[in-house]
Scaffold this active site. Structure first.
Site, PDB file in Angstrom:
ATOM      1  N   GLY A 178      31.537   7.947  37.622  1.00 11.96           N
ATOM      2  CA  GLY A 178      32.659   7.765  38.441  1.00 11.96           C
ATOM      3  C   GLY A 178      32.329   7.293  39.838  1.00 11.96           C
ATOM      4  O   GLY A 178      30.936   7.688  40.083  1.00 11.96           O
ATOM      5  N   THR A 179      33.003   6.470  40.548  1.00 13.53           N
ATOM      6  CA  THR A 179      32.690   6.021  41.837  1.00 13.53           C
ATOM      7  C   THR A 179      32.827   7.361  42.806  1.00 13.53           C
ATOM      8  O   THR A 179      33.175   8.487  42.448  1.00 13.53           O
ATOM      9  CB  THR A 179      33.715   4.938  42.473  1.00 13.53           C
ATOM     10  OG1 THR A 179      34.958   5.669  42.267  1.00 13.53           O
ATOM     11  CG2 THR A 179      33.714   3.849  41.550  1.00 13.53           C
TER      12      THR A 179
END
Lengths: 254, 254, 254, 254, 254, 254, 254
Positions: free
Chosen positions: F36-37
Site C-alpha cells: 500500500g502507499t
C-alpha cells in the site's frame, strides 16, 4: 502434461477460482449435463412445447419412470438434462416455490420469477463450501400473463430466456437445427413436430419410438400443462413420418 | 498410469465432479452394490415377487439373520443388495415414512411416493459434504390402488420403475434371463419360479438350498406381504426341479 | 507397489468408498478386532454361554479388570473383542437402551431389538464424517420369550444371528472347531466345556488358567445372567482336563 | 523406508485406523506418557500408596509446583505421568465428578466408578475428530467400601485394576521390580519403602532427594488422603538407606 | 534430510502427536517465546520483582507502549515474553478472572489459583482443533496471604512455581546468573538490582538505558503493585553502576 | 531451494507456528501493508497530523474516493496502509466502538483504549482458524485528556505508541527522514510540512500534487478532526516549495 | 516453473496471503471479471449513463435475458461484468438494502452508502473461510442529493468513485478512449453516444447492433432510472453512425 497438472491443482476445491478466473467444478457439472440425453423447449405464439429423449435401458423398465418432463404447476412444465437425482431436487424446489406463491399472493407464479428463484438457489451451491454444484440443466416453460415463455438454468445459476433451445447431449447439433427451422408464428402442433424432427435429426437411429419420448405442452389459451400419451405420440410420429419402423417390442406398453 | 493418477485426484472428495462430469464416489458405491449377492423383483398381474440369494457364511449362522428381504409396511416389501448396514438405515427410513403416512393421511403410502422420498434422501448424501453415499440398491415392491408396482433405487438417488429387475451380483446375466422369460400375465407362483430359475441360472452351483434363499410376495388382491418359510421354499424348489441335491447339513433348520 | 499406493489414496478418508466399493476404514477396524483376544458365544437349548480369553499382562494386574464379558441386563450378556475402550462405549449404550426399554414398556428388551439398535448406532460411525468406526465386535446373548439367542455385531454395523461363533484372534480356527463339535441339544454345562475346549484348542499353551478366563451363562429357564467365579472355572477346567499344570503364581487370587 | 512412508500416511489423521487396525495417535500419546517421569501405585491391606519422581529442572524451581500427585477427593489420590497440562484437565474432571457424586448421592464416589467415568471421557478424544487424545496416564487410588483399590487409565481410555503398577519412564524396569518384591500383606509404611526402592532402583542416581519426590497415602481405616512432607520423606529415606548423600542445595526448602 | 521430511509430516496439524510423543506446535510456540526479549521474576522475603528488557525499535516510539510488564490486579503483576498480541489476550483474561474473584468472593484472587486458571485456558488451545497455541510465556507474581509468590506459564499450559526465573531470549544465561546470585533473604531493592544485573550480564551492550527497561514490584507488606518510573530506574542503575554511558538521545523522555 | 520448500510447508495454514516460532500468515499480511502507499502520523504539542499518499490510477477516478484518511470520531482520525477493503472493516469497527463509548459512558473514547480494542480484534484473526489476518496497518491519532497521542496497529494485533511514524511503502526511508527532522515542540502547520516533505523525499517524483494527497489534523485545543481541502493543500505545498510543477490535468477538481 | 509451483502452493486456499502479500483468489476473481463482456458508466452534469455489451450466443436467445444492466432502486442503476449468477446475488443484495433504507429512514439510499454496504459484504467473502470471493465487478450509478455519482466495486471489496469507467473485457482500451474523450459538461445524450463509441471502438466488429446492447440512464433532474428500448437504441446508433450494416436477422425482435 503441464496444463493437466496445473488443472488438477484447482479442480479439487469446490468453490475456488482458477488463475484464469474459471470455476472448474461448475464446468465439470456442465459435463454432467452433456452426459444426459437431450431435452428441447420451443416457444410458439400458441404455447410452449417441451420434448425429451427418454429411451430406457431395458424393455423391462417402465418408460414412464424415466423422468425428463415434469409438471411444476398448472401452467408450468420443466424439462431436464443431466444428473436425474439432482433434477428431482430442483423440481421439488420449483413445486414448493409455486405453491408458496399461490398461497401467499393468490395467483400463479411468473415463469421468470420462478426461474430466478431457482437459479439463485443453484448459485449458492457454487459459492458456499460444503456441497457440490447441481449437475443438471433445466428448461422451464409456461404461460405468464397470457404469454408463452421459456427459460434455461445451468449449473452456474445463470438464467437465460429462449425462443427455442436444447440442453443435454447433441446440444450444438440440435440448436443448429432449431435455428434453421424455428418460426415464431407456427402452431403448437408444428412446434411438437419441430422438436421431434430435431431429436430424430440428432439421433443415430432411423425414426423414433413413442415410448422413448416425453412431450408436454402448455397451451397459451388454457394455460394448462398437458403431457402426451404414448398413443398421442405414436400418432404424431406417424403423421410426420418419424415413427421407427423396427419398433416392435414395446408397443403394447400400457 | 496417466489415467489412474488423474482419477485418484478426483475420487478423494466426497461430493465433487470429475472433469468428465461423473461423481466417482457414487460410482464406487455402485461397486459396493455389485459386491452384494443378487436380489430380484418381478411384477405380475397377481402381485409382486421379491427373491434374494442369502447364503450364509457358516452352517452355524442363522440363515434368517441374513437380511435381504424386508417388510416395510403391510403392502410393501423391500429387497436389498450391497452394504447390509446401509440397507438397514434405508429400510428404517422407509418404515418410518410408511407409518407417518398412515398416521397423517389415514391410508397406506403409495409405492412411488415412498420410493421418491427414499431417493431424495439418498441424493442428499451425494451432494452435501460430511458423509458418504449409501452403498446399497433397493427393490421396493408393493400394491398401489390395487396395482402391483416395483421400483429401484440406486446410490445416486435415481428412481426407476420396472416390470422385473435384479440388483447386486450377476446383474447383467439375471436381467438378460428375465428379459427372455418375463411374461406380464403369469401367476404369482410362476413369478416365484421365474425368480428362482433366474437365481439358479446365474449361480455356479447346481440347484438351490431353501435356507440360502429369501422369497416374499405381495398379493394384489389381499395387498398383504407374505414371507415364505423354508418349508414353502423347499416345496417350490422341488416342484420346479431346482432343489440342490447335496443339501444335507442345514435341512433340519427350525 | 502400485496397488499399495492406490490403496493409500483411499484409506485416509473416514467415510469414502474405494473404486472397488469397499470401505477401508471399516476393514481396518476389523483388523483391530482381530488384534483382540478371542471371545466365544454358544447357544444351547438350556441357555447361552459366553466365554473369553482374558489373560492379563502381569501377575500384578487384577484379572477381573480385563473386561471381556459384560452384563447388559438381567437376561443379557455381552462378550467383546477388539479395542477395549470402544467396547465400553457400546456396552454403556446397550445398558442404557435396556433400561429405557424397561422404563418405557415395562418389560425386558428383546435380544434382536437390542442388537439392531446397537448396529444402527455403529453404522452411523461408518457413514457420517468426523469420527472413526468402532474397533470392536460384540457377541450379544440372552433369552427372548424363553428362547436363547446369540447375535454378532461387527464394525460395519451388520447384525448376524448365530448358533455358536467366535470373534477376535484365531477366529477361523475356533469357528472350525465349533462347526465340528457343536450340538444344539447339549446342556449348558457341556456348552461351557465346548467353549473352553475351543479356546484351549486354538491356544498355543497347554491347558487354561482360570484367572485368565471369563465365562458367563444366561439360563433359559431363570433368564438370569451368571458370571462364573475363578473357583467355579477351576472346577470345570479340572473336570474336563483343561487345567494348566504350571499354574502356580495366580491361584490364590481373591 | 517403505514402512515409514506407509506409517506417515496414517498417523496424520487423529481418529483413523491403520491397515493393521491400530490407532497411531493413541500410540504416540503413549510415547508422551513415557517421556514423563515415573509414578508408582501400590495397594496393601492397610491402604494405597502413590509415589512419584518429581525432580525439578532447577534449584530455583519450587519442588511443590511439579505436579505429579493430586488429591481428587478425601478418599482418592491420583498420580500422573506424561503431559502435565493434560493431566491437570483430567484431575479437574475427576474432582468435579467426585463432588457431583457427593452432592447427588450424599456419599463418596467409588474408585472404579470414577475411573470408568474418566476413561469414557478419554475415549471420546480417540474417536471423535477435532481434538487429539490425552497424552497422559493416571494411577487412581483410594478406598471403596473399606477396601483399597488402584486403577490405571491410559491414552486409549482403557481402565485396568492393579495390585501395584508404575507409569511413565522406566515402566518395564519398575514393574519387574514390583513383581519381584510385592507382598499384598505388607504394611503401609513398607509399601512406601517399596515404592521408593523401586524408584531408586530404576534411577541412574545413587539415592533419592526428598524434594524430588512426591508420596501420598490413603489409609484404609481413616479413608483419608495424606501427602507426605519433605521432612517425613527425608526420615523415611534415611530409615531405608535411600537418602542421597550429595543432597545439599535444596535441604532448607520450606 | 530424512529427519526433516518426517518432521514436516507432523507439524502441520495443530493438535496431533508426533511418533515420539511430542506436540510440535507447542514446541514451535516455545520458539516464539524465545524470539521475545527477556523478562525476569524474583521472589524475596519483602516481595516480588518483575523486570523486562523493553528496548524500542526507534527513538520515535514511546517506550511506555512496549508492553512487557502488566498490572493484573492490585496485588498481582505479570511479565511476558513472546508474541505481544497473544500476551495481551492472556493479560485481559487474567484481569477478568481477578475481577470476577473479587466480585464473587469479596477477596483478592490467589496467585496460584489465577495461574492455574490461565494455564487451563492455555491447554485448551493445545488440544482442541481450530486454533493455534498461545506463543507467549508469562511470569505471574504477587502476594498471597502475605507471602510473595511467582509462577510461570508456558505455551503447553503447564504451571510452575519459582523463587526466581527468566523467560524469553537468553533464558539459559540469565537463569544461570540467577542461580548463582539468588539469595532468598535479600531486600526488594537488592532484588531489583539482581534482576537488572542479570539483564545487563546477558546483554551485549555495556550498561542499560532506563527507557529500555520495565520494572515493577509487589511489596509483601502493602500488597500493592508499583511500576517504576524512568527517573526511579535511572537512579537505581546509577547506584549500581549499570547506567549506559552513551545514553543521550532518549534521556529527556517525559 | 531447501528453505523455500520448508517454508511452503508452514505458510499454508492460517494459524500455525513455523519451527522457528513465526506466524507466516501474519508476516505475509505485513507484505500486503508494504504494497500500500505510505501514510504518516506526527504528534506535536499542538495536535496530531495524519498524511497519506493517495494518488489515483486514472484522471477519471475521483481522488476523494481513494480512502486513506478516515474520521473515526470527533477527536480521532485514522490513516491506513495496505488492503483497502480490510481497512474499511477496521474503520467501521473503530467507529462503532467510539459511538458505543459515548453512549455507555457519555464521554469520548480514549485513543489508547480504542487502539487496544482494535488490536485485540485483529489478534483473534491470527489465532482462531477459519479466516485470514487483516492485511492492513493503521495509524490512530487523536486527543485524549487534552494530550495528542498516536498509535500504530499491525497485522499481528500489536499496539505501539509513537511520536511520529509511517506505515506502508517506503516505510524505512520515511522513518529515517522523520527521525532526523522531528521536533516535538513544532507547530501543527510545521508538522504538516514535515509530513509532506517526508512523502516528497521518499517519492521518485519531483514535487507533490494536492489531489494525490490526504491530510487531516486533530487540534489539541479544539479536539476536532479537520480534513484539508485540495485548495488548502495546494497553498501549503506552494508555501513549502513542494508543489509539482507539471501538475496540470487534475487541478480543477472540485 | 519454479514460480508456478510456488504460486500453486498459495492459490488453493481461499483466504490466505501469499508471501508477497497478495490474495490470489481475489486476483483470480478479477480474471473472472475480465472474462465478462464490457460495461461502461459515465457521469455528466445531467445524470448518469450505464451501457453494456450484451451480445447473445444465439439468435434464438432473448437478448433481454442477458442481464448486464439492472435497476436497483428508482434512482439507482447497476451495470455488471463477470460471473452472471454472482452479479445477481449482489444486485438482490443492493435492492434489499435500498428498500430497507426507504422503510427505515423514509428516503432513498445514498449512492455512496449503498456502494460501501455492498463492498463490505464482498470483503467478508475474501476474509472468512467457507466460500469463494464474488467473481463480478459492478458499476453503481445514481443521483444523490441532486448530484450524479458513479462507483465501482471489485472482487476485493474496494469502493472507488469515478467520473467515467469501464469494467470487464477490454477495460484498458475503453478506459483510454474515455480518458481522451470524456467531458464532464456534456449532455446525457452525448454521454450515451460516448459510451457507445467507446464500446464500438474496442469491438472487433464494424458498428453495433441495438439488440446486443444495454443502455440505461438516471436523469439528475427527475432522479429516475430509464432503460432504453431496442428502438431507442437503434435511433441513437443511426444518429451517430454506429449502426451495424449487416444487422438483419434479429431486427424484428419484439
Amino acid at each position: 502434461m503441464q496444463g493437466q497438472a496445473q488443472q488438477q491443482a484447482y479442480d479439487r476445491g469446490i468453490t475456488i477460482f482458477s488463475p484464469d478466473g474459471r470455476l472448474y467444478q461448475v464446468e465439470y457439472a456442465r459435463e454432467a449435463v452433456k452426459r444426459g440425453t437431450a431435452s428441447i423447449g420451443i416457444r410458439t405464439a400458441e404455447g410452449v412445447i417441451l420434448a425429451a429423449d427418454k429411451r430406457s435401458r431395458s424393455p423391462l423398465m417402465e418408460p414412464e419412470s424415466v423422468e425428463k418432463i415434469h409438471k411444476a404447476d398448472e401452467h408450468i412444465g420443466v424439462a431436464s438434462a443431466g444428473h436425474v437425482a439432482d433434477a428431482r431436487q430442483l423440481i421439488d424446489f420449483a413445486r414448493r416455490e409455486s405453491q408458496v406463491n399461490r398461497l401467499r399472493y393468490g395467483e400463479p407464479i411468473g415463469i421468470e420469477t420462478l426461474t430466478k428463484t431457482i437459479t439463485d438457489h443453484i448459485q449458492q451451491y457454487t459459492q458456499i463450501g460444503g456441497a457440490r454444484p447441481f449437475g443438471v440443466a433445466l428448461i422451464i416453460g409456461g404461460i405468464e400473463d397470457g404469454e408463452p415463455r421459456i427459460f434455461e438454468t445451468d449449473p452456474s445459476g445463470t438464467p437465460y430466456e429462449w425462443k427455442a433451445l436444447s440442453i443435454g447431449a447433441n446440444r450444438a447439433d440440435i440448436r443448429e437445427y432449431l435455428e434453421e427451422q424455428y418460426d415464431e408464428e407456427m402452431s403448437l402442433e408444428d412446434g411438437i413436430a419441430l422438436a421431434l424432427e430435431a431429436l430424430e435429426d440428432a439421433s443415430s437411429d432411423d425414426g423414433l419410438e413413442p415410448t422413448g419420448l416425453g412431450v408436454a405442452t402448455i397451451n397459451a389459451e388454457t394455460e394448462t400443462y398437458h403431457e402426451h400419451s404414448v398413443e398421442e405420440l405414436e400418432e404424431i410420429l406417424e403423421t410426420h413420418g418419424l415413427l421407427a419402423t423396427d419398433e416392435d417390442e414395446e408397443s403394447d406398453d400400457e
